[in-house]
Structure formats: structure tokens, C-alpha cells
Design a protein around this motif. Sequence first.
Motif, short mmCIF file in Angstrom:
data_model
loop_
_atom_site.label_atom_id
_atom_site.label_comp_id
_atom_site.label_asym_id
_atom_site.label_seq_id
_atom_site.Cartn_x
_atom_site.Cartn_y
_atom_site.Cartn_z
N LEU A 240 17.26 14.74 84.91
CA LEU A 240 17.17 15.66 83.90
C LEU A 240 15.70 15.98 83.36
CD1 LEU A 240 20.38 14.85 82.15
CD2 LEU A 240 19.87 17.13 83.38
N ASP A 241 14.97 14.57 83.11
CA ASP A 241 13.74 14.52 82.42
C ASP A 241 12.79 15.44 83.52
OD1 ASP A 241 11.70 13.47 80.56
OD2 ASP A 241 10.96 12.61 82.40
N ALA A 242 12.86 14.88 84.76
CA ALA A 242 11.73 15.89 85.61
C ALA A 242 12.03 17.17 85.79
CB ALA A 242 12.08 15.27 86.90
N ALA A 243 13.40 17.46 85.51
CA ALA A 243 13.63 18.98 85.55
C ALA A 243 13.04 19.68 84.16
CB ALA A 243 15.27 19.22 85.63
N ALA A 244 13.00 18.93 83.34
CA ALA A 244 12.53 19.37 81.97
C ALA A 244 11.02 19.46 81.81
CB ALA A 244 13.04 18.80 80.79
N GLY A 245 10.37 19.09 83.13
CA GLY A 245 8.95 19.12 83.09
C GLY A 245 8.30 17.77 82.70
N GLY A 246 9.25 16.90 82.60
CA GLY A 246 8.58 15.39 82.03
C GLY A 246 7.96 14.60 83.15
N GLY A 247 7.97 14.84 84.43
CA GLY A 247 7.73 13.87 85.29
C GLY A 247 6.35 13.48 85.09
N PRO A 248 5.27 14.20 85.40
CA PRO A 248 3.92 13.51 85.25
C PRO A 248 3.61 12.71 83.87
CG PRO A 248 3.65 15.86 86.11
CD PRO A 248 5.16 15.88 85.55
N GLY A 249 4.15 13.09 83.09
CA GLY A 249 3.91 12.42 81.68
C GLY A 249 4.68 11.01 81.80
N SER A 250 5.97 11.08 82.37
CA SER A 250 6.91 9.86 82.40
C SER A 250 6.40 9.14 83.34
CB SER A 250 7.95 10.08 82.74
OG SER A 250 9.03 10.86 81.68
N ARG A 251 5.76 9.53 84.51
CA ARG A 251 5.12 8.57 85.46
C ARG A 251 3.92 7.72 84.59
NH1 ARG A 251 2.60 12.18 89.39
NH2 ARG A 251 4.48 11.93 90.56
N ASP A 252 3.04 8.31 83.93
CA ASP A 252 2.07 7.79 83.37
C ASP A 252 2.56 6.84 82.43
OD1 ASP A 252 0.21 9.05 84.86
OD2 ASP A 252 -0.26 10.66 83.27
N ASN A 337 7.72 23.22 93.52
CA ASN A 337 7.81 21.89 94.26
C ASN A 337 8.56 21.19 93.61
OD1 ASN A 337 5.59 22.82 95.97
ND2 ASN A 337 4.28 21.88 94.38
N PRO A 338 9.72 20.17 94.40
CA PRO A 338 10.36 19.30 93.79
C PRO A 338 9.82 18.07 93.02
CG PRO A 338 10.40 19.01 96.10
CD PRO A 338 9.46 20.00 95.65
N VAL A 339 10.67 17.77 91.98
CA VAL A 339 10.30 16.24 91.25
C VAL A 339 11.46 15.74 90.93
CG1 VAL A 339 9.07 15.71 89.29
CG2 VAL A 339 8.39 17.87 90.24
N THR A 340 11.42 14.21 91.03
CA THR A 340 12.54 13.68 90.67
C THR A 340 12.28 12.06 90.76
OG1 THR A 340 15.10 13.17 91.30
CG2 THR A 340 13.54 13.16 93.19
N GLN A 401 18.76 16.73 106.01
CA GLN A 401 18.31 17.25 104.66
C GLN A 401 17.65 16.16 103.84
OE1 GLN A 401 22.00 18.74 103.50
NE2 GLN A 401 21.74 20.61 103.94
N MET A 402 18.03 14.89 104.09
CA MET A 402 17.81 13.88 103.08
C MET A 402 16.10 13.62 103.47
SD MET A 402 19.14 9.75 102.95
CE MET A 402 18.80 9.64 104.80
N VAL A 403 15.87 13.51 104.71
CA VAL A 403 14.72 13.31 105.27
C VAL A 403 13.68 14.29 105.08
CG1 VAL A 403 13.00 13.01 107.44
CG2 VAL A 403 15.24 11.74 107.07
N ALA A 404 14.20 15.62 104.88
CA ALA A 404 13.34 16.67 104.75
C ALA A 404 12.85 16.83 103.11
CB ALA A 404 13.98 18.30 105.03
N GLY A 405 13.99 16.30 102.37
CA GLY A 405 13.69 16.35 100.81
C GLY A 405 12.53 15.09 100.60
N TRP A 406 12.75 13.83 101.28
CA TRP A 406 11.64 13.09 101.24
C TRP A 406 10.32 13.24 101.56
CZ3 TRP A 406 10.79 8.50 98.97
CH2 TRP A 406 9.96 7.53 99.51
N GLN A 407 10.17 14.14 102.51
CA GLN A 407 8.88 14.48 102.94
C GLN A 407 8.27 15.48 102.11
OE1 GLN A 407 10.18 15.91 107.07
NE2 GLN A 407 9.53 13.78 107.86
N ASN A 410 7.28 13.65 98.81
CA ASN A 410 5.80 13.07 99.23
C ASN A 410 4.72 14.15 99.27
OD1 ASN A 410 5.95 9.92 99.57
ND2 ASN A 410 8.01 10.79 100.36
N ALA A 411 4.98 15.26 99.83
CA ALA A 411 4.13 16.13 100.27
C ALA A 411 3.57 16.80 98.84
CB ALA A 411 4.36 17.19 101.05
N HIS A 412 4.25 16.72 98.03
CA HIS A 412 3.90 17.29 96.62
C HIS A 412 3.82 16.49 95.37
CE1 HIS A 412 4.48 21.30 98.64
NE2 HIS A 412 5.32 20.94 99.10
N ASP A 413 3.63 15.58 95.64
CA ASP A 413 3.68 14.07 94.80
C ASP A 413 4.59 14.26 93.50
OD1 ASP A 413 2.44 12.16 93.27
OD2 ASP A 413 1.01 13.35 91.99
#
Length: 473
Positions: A240-252, A337-340, A401-407, A410-413
Motif C-alpha cells: 500500500l505504501d508503494a502504491a501511494a508513491g512511498g517506495g523510493p523514500g521508504s527504501r532510503d 512501472n511496478p513497485v512493491t 506471470q510470477m517470473v515476468a513480474g520479477w523481471q 528488477n528492470a525498473h528498480d
Amino acid sequence: MNSHRHPVAARRRAAAGAALAAGCVLLATACVPGTDGSGATGPGGTSTAVPDPAKAGKVTLTVWDQEIRGGQNAEIQRLNAEFEKEYPNVRIKRVSRSFSDLKTTLKLAISGNNPPDVIQANQGYPDMVAFVQAGLLQPLDNYAGIYGWNTRYPNTLLNLNRVSADGTSFGTGRLYGISQTGEYIGVYYNKDVLKKAKVALPRTWPELTAALPKLKAAGQLPIQFGNLDKYPAIHTFGALDAAAGGGPGSRDSILGRGKGFDNEATTEAARALADWTAKGYLPKGANGTGYDDAAKQFASGKGAFLITGTWELADLKKPMGDKLGIMPPPPATAGGNPVTTGGQGLAWSVTSKTKHPDVAAAYLDHLTGAHAANVMSQEGVLPIIPGSEAATLPKDSADGQMVAGWQALNAHDGLVPYLDYTTPTFYDFLSAKLQDVISGKLDPDRLGPDMQKEYAAFLAQQKKRGGAEGGGA
């Protein structure tokens, strides 16, 4: 795998040599002392030749892991049997426990007089960093050089198994484990339930949230969920946090270099979790329902969506078959791009008191090579580096689908580390807070400030500790 030891060992030496030749040329800025194999010596000053477990005499290798689920258990059993067949002098004594049980009992086990040789350790401060601080894990940099692990893995993932030389932080420093599986928090869906409710598969996050009231109106449970084990809410909240745009900030922030969690994304995610509960999009009494029980309910047709990790796929596809689908949480906009939340499975680590470090290292290499990746794919498990077997998976199958999602992630950080890595106490702290959000005991707008307070206190402690150590140098 070939049961003749010497030809296999020869191929390993050749593969390791080739990897080392390319290793730090490809990742020159990423290498740390010892990982390129140059001038490295093994424990006790041994040579840098690839260890041959066949020469170790009779060995019992005690291994503690948490791979108890169908696919994970199957691939570990297969790989263990192959290792024992390749090295008849080695017996693997395996102890398997659930994640929660392993987390509870592991430190006592490895600090005792007769610890296991190999363990799975959760990354981050609560477990891996604490074990390193207590001197319970053996650094693996020399073995990384011997086997070329530093070129086998994406550096961003390998670094999550590093702990700083002073033992105060993770993400950099010496290597204390290697992971076997890739994983991410995805959205599983039941094709039949969606079809009955006349709801199209959502391709964006707004479409997914718009589908929830439609599913409920059609008499279907929108999202299956059980949080008795506490960690499921951390995973759902991370998505949910990633969907709300918090992914990069949370990672840091998880890696100790961000601004923290008192922000709009955290608040939006907490409100969404509370809203889903209040509107009946999640099952009643979710805090009292076990994770495995919720997964079984989903597999039986009770729920359109299940938000959890890729580790659950093998167990779900067995009863669900073609009804099952999986995707990363859909992006905010079409074509985005997906983020999770995700990254890698628990690290396989070697304990500091093992009497068989070379055999343990060879075992880790066996679990994580190209052949192991193919065994994992055959059992419905996601390897960090998908092998040739993954390429043959039908693209419309759940495995494909699982493998495609993983790729794509990774491709889009798009991978954000697990929130419970953040501080030594964050797992217990956040899991309790999220249970309170779900039960209505905590105003969701209070979650971000509470997380910030916990995070700031830890950073202040780290700064104080670093200053004290620096002053004494």
C-alpha cells in the motif's frame, strides 16, 4: 545432477574461475576486499581453491531453515538429496521451522554449545545484524571470491546480506549470507471469482481499488487476509505504501539514509488499510485468522484477491490450477512501472562455530547455482536468477506471470526492502501498530508519526554509538 564427484567439482572450479575473471570488471565499484578472489584466503589461512567436500571425511552438516511450504520444501529436499549423493561422506541433518518459530528460536540455538552449521537468517537489524554483533556468523567474502557469488547476484540484492565492519548497519561491509530465492509481494487473483462478479482484471491501482466495492456488492470477499501471525500486515502495508508513491523514500529510510515515515504516502497507506477493514473488503476478525488459514480460504474460492509473497504460489496453484493468477501490485497509471515490497528470501548463512566451513560454503553454492534455479522453477519457486527452466514456462501460467513480474520489478528498480529491516525493534513495533490500525484501536493518521518517532530514536542511537566508537579510535 551428475553423481560422480570429481567431474562435477571440476566444472565448479571452471565456472568459478570464469566468474572470477569477469567478476569485478563488471562490478568494479561494488567489490569489497575478498570478493574478487584476489589474494583472498579461506578461514584459517587456507587456499583459495574451490573446496572439495569429498576430502572432508565424514561430516554431519546441521541446517536450520524455514522452507516448510510445498514448493520450497520440495526443492530443498531435492537439492539436499543431490548434495548427499554427490558427497556420500556428508549427511545433512535438516531442521525446518516456520518463519515465526525460526525467528523466535534461532538466536538461542546458534549461541549455544552445539549450534547448527548453516542457518537461514532474516536480513536487517533484528536478526542478521544482531547475530553479527554477537559474533555468531562467519563472514563469507572469501567464499564469494572463490565461487564468484559477487557476479552471480545483482549487487543491490547481495548488499542486503552485508553488515558494516563495526556491526552497526547493513547494506554495506562484509558478506554474511547469500539468498536462494527471489520474492516480492504480489496480488494473487482468482479468475473465477472475478468472472462471477463481472469484474475485469485491474491494470492500474485505481482500477484495483475501484473493483473492491463491486466485488463486495456481487457477494464476493474482495481481499482475503489473515494477520494472526502479524507479519502479513507488514507486507500488505508495504504494498500500500508503494502504491501511494512511498517506495523510493521508504527504501532510503529502511537503509538508514532517508527522511523517515511521517509523510503523505505512509498516511495514505494506513488510511487505506483502515478503510478496507471498515468497509468489509477484508474478512472480519482478520487479526485472529492465521496466515495459512487465509491462504487456504483463498484457494477454496473465498476471496478475489490475496496480497502476499511469491513464496505462496506453489501451495496455491496445486488446488487452484488455471484459476490462479499473480501480478505485481498494478502501477498508478496505465503503462507505469511496478513497485512493491520484495527482494530476496532469507539469507543462508554459516555460523561462526561450525567445524566444517568449507563443506557449508559448498552447500550454499549448491543451493544457489544455475542447476538449483532450474529445480526451483520446476517446483514453483522463484529463483533470484531465473534459469533456462524459467524461460520455458507458459507466459499465461501463474509461474510464468510470477517470473515476468520479477523481471519487470528488477528492470525498473521496483523492489523496496521489507519494512521490518528498519531498526532492531521495528518488526515487533510495526506489526503491533498495524494490528491496532486494523482493529480500530489506532487512528491511521497516528501511524506515520509513531513510526517516525521509533525511527528517529534509532538513528540518534546509531549516531551516538558511532561518535563514541570514533572518539575511542
